[in-house]
Design a protein around this motif. Structure first.
Motif, PDB file in Angstrom:
ATOM      1  N   VAL A  43       0.843  -1.199   0.000  1.00 50.70           N
ATOM      2  CA  VAL A  43       0.000   0.000   0.000  1.00 50.70           C
ATOM      3  C   VAL A  43       0.879   1.250   0.000  1.00 50.70           C
ATOM      4  N   GLN A  44       1.928   1.243   0.806  1.00 46.26           N
ATOM      5  CA  GLN A  44       2.840   2.383   0.858  1.00 46.26           C
ATOM      6  C   GLN A  44       3.551   2.574  -0.479  1.00 46.26           C
ATOM      7  N   ASP A  45       4.009   1.494  -1.078  1.00 44.14           N
ATOM      8  CA  ASP A  45       4.684   1.590  -2.377  1.00 44.14           C
ATOM      9  C   ASP A  45       3.750   2.130  -3.457  1.00 44.14           C
ATOM     10  N   ALA A  46       2.497   1.688  -3.435  1.00 42.26           N
ATOM     11  CA  ALA A  46       1.533   2.165  -4.430  1.00 42.26           C
ATOM     12  C   ALA A  46       1.275   3.662  -4.266  1.00 42.26           C
ATOM     13  N   ALA A  47       1.152   4.120  -3.026  1.00 43.81           N
ATOM     14  CA  ALA A  47       0.933   5.546  -2.785  1.00 43.81           C
ATOM     15  C   ALA A  47       2.156   6.361  -3.213  1.00 43.81           C
ATOM     16  N   GLN A  48       3.344   5.849  -2.952  1.00 40.85           N
ATOM     17  CA  GLN A  48       4.559   6.551  -3.358  1.00 40.85           C
ATOM     18  C   GLN A  48       4.694   6.594  -4.876  1.00 40.85           C
ATOM     19  N   GLU A  49       4.335   5.516  -5.529  1.00 43.18           N
ATOM     20  CA  GLU A  49       4.382   5.484  -6.995  1.00 43.18           C
ATOM     21  C   GLU A  49       3.415   6.514  -7.583  1.00 43.18           C
ATOM     22  N   GLY A  50       2.209   6.585  -7.029  1.00 45.95           N
ATOM     23  CA  GLY A  50       1.240   7.566  -7.514  1.00 45.95           C
ATOM     24  C   GLY A  50       1.691   8.994  -7.267  1.00 45.95           C
ATOM     25  N   ALA A  51       2.268   9.261  -6.098  1.00 47.25           N
ATOM     26  CA  ALA A  51       2.734  10.615  -5.786  1.00 47.25           C
ATOM     27  C   ALA A  51       3.917  11.004  -6.672  1.00 47.25           C
ATOM     28  N   LEU A  52       4.803  10.067  -6.924  1.00 41.86           N
ATOM     29  CA  LEU A  52       5.948  10.362  -7.798  1.00 41.86           C
ATOM     30  C   LEU A  52       5.480  10.668  -9.215  1.00 41.86           C
ATOM     31  N   TYR A  53       4.538   9.869  -9.703  1.00 39.97           N
ATOM     32  CA  TYR A  53       4.008  10.116 -11.042  1.00 39.97           C
ATOM     33  C   TYR A  53       3.274  11.459 -11.091  1.00 39.97           C
ATOM     34  N   ALA A  54       2.483  11.751 -10.052  1.00 38.66           N
ATOM     35  CA  ALA A  54       1.727  13.001 -10.018  1.00 38.66           C
ATOM     36  C   ALA A  54       2.640  14.217  -9.899  1.00 38.66           C
ATOM     37  N   ALA A  55       3.811  14.050  -9.305  1.00 45.63           N
ATOM     38  CA  ALA A  55       4.736  15.168  -9.161  1.00 45.63           C
ATOM     39  C   ALA A  55       5.231  15.678 -10.513  1.00 45.63           C
ATOM     40  N   PHE A  56       5.352  14.782 -11.475  1.00 51.22           N
ATOM     41  CA  PHE A  56       5.863  15.172 -12.783  1.00 51.22           C
ATOM     42  C   PHE A  56       4.779  15.284 -13.848  1.00 51.22           C
ATOM     43  N   ALA A  57       3.611  14.670 -13.598  1.00 55.40           N
ATOM     44  CA  ALA A  57       2.507  14.745 -14.560  1.00 55.40           C
ATOM     45  C   ALA A  57       1.187  14.897 -13.811  1.00 55.40           C
ATOM     46  N   PRO A  58       0.938  16.084 -13.225  1.00 58.47           N
ATOM     47  CA  PRO A  58      -0.269  16.262 -12.416  1.00 58.47           C
ATOM     48  C   PRO A  58      -1.511  16.575 -13.231  1.00 58.47           C
ATOM     49  N   GLY A  59      -1.473  16.348 -14.525  1.00 56.46           N
ATOM     50  CA  GLY A  59      -2.554  16.784 -15.400  1.00 56.46           C
ATOM     51  C   GLY A  59      -3.904  16.175 -15.123  1.00 56.46           C
ATOM     52  N   SER A  60      -3.973  14.900 -14.783  1.00 59.95           N
ATOM     53  CA  SER A  60      -5.269  14.263 -14.611  1.00 59.95           C
ATOM     54  C   SER A  60      -5.217  13.246 -13.478  1.00 59.95           C
ATOM     55  N   TYR A  61      -6.169  13.360 -12.568  1.00 57.42           N
ATOM     56  CA  TYR A  61      -6.207  12.443 -11.437  1.00 57.42           C
ATOM     57  C   TYR A  61      -6.485  11.008 -11.866  1.00 57.42           C
TER      58      TYR A  61
END
Length: 139
Positions: A43-61
């Motif tokens: 669960v922690q890894d999935a949240a970190q992966e999503g946050a890392l991706y969102a940091a560079f491509a925050p265009g669409s949730y």
């Protein structure tokens, strides 16, 4: 001599009958704790992966949610288990990814103490590094 051996075998059987349920609960409890820790790390890894991706491509949730689902593919997250938000007052420079999962227990005695499931939740906060930091909920 034979009567004494039969009596000792009977005592051993009674001792085994008393100790076996305790050993079984102990082993199942250890397995549950191992599964719980493993799932919490996932669960922690999935949240970190999503946050890392969102940091560079925050265009669409929705794209961020798909990335989190892909990262946590082994236990299958539902759409309402993933929340992506830009907190108020952050001026679009920060994004939060929260992942929640209901963990099912195996050990009967532990289920009676803690309920059938334990809710595992992890929130990862990340700065947005895109050139135009904008939070867009998307579709």
């Amino acid at each position: 001599m034979i009567a004494r051996l039969n009596r000792e075998e009977g005592v051993a059987a009674v001792e085994m009958a008393l100790v076996m349920p305790i050993l079984l609960l102990l082993v199942l409890g250890i397995i549950d704790v191992g599964r719980l820790v493993s799932t919490q790390v996932a669960v922690q890894d999935a949240a970190q992966e999503g946050a890392l991706y969102a940091a560079f491509a925050p265009g669409s949730y929705s794209v961020v949610r798909d990335r989190v689902k892909t990262a946590a593919d082994e236990f299958g997250l539902a759409a309402n288990d993933i929340q992506v938000t830009c907190p108020e007052g952050s001026d679009g420079d920060r994004i939060d990814v929260t992942v929640g999962y209901d963990f099912d227990l195996l050990t009967p005695l532990v289920e009676q103490l803690f309920g059938d499931t334990i809710r595992l939740t992890k929130t990862v906060k990340s700065e947005i590094y895109a050139e135009e930091p904008v939070c867009d909920p998307g579709p």
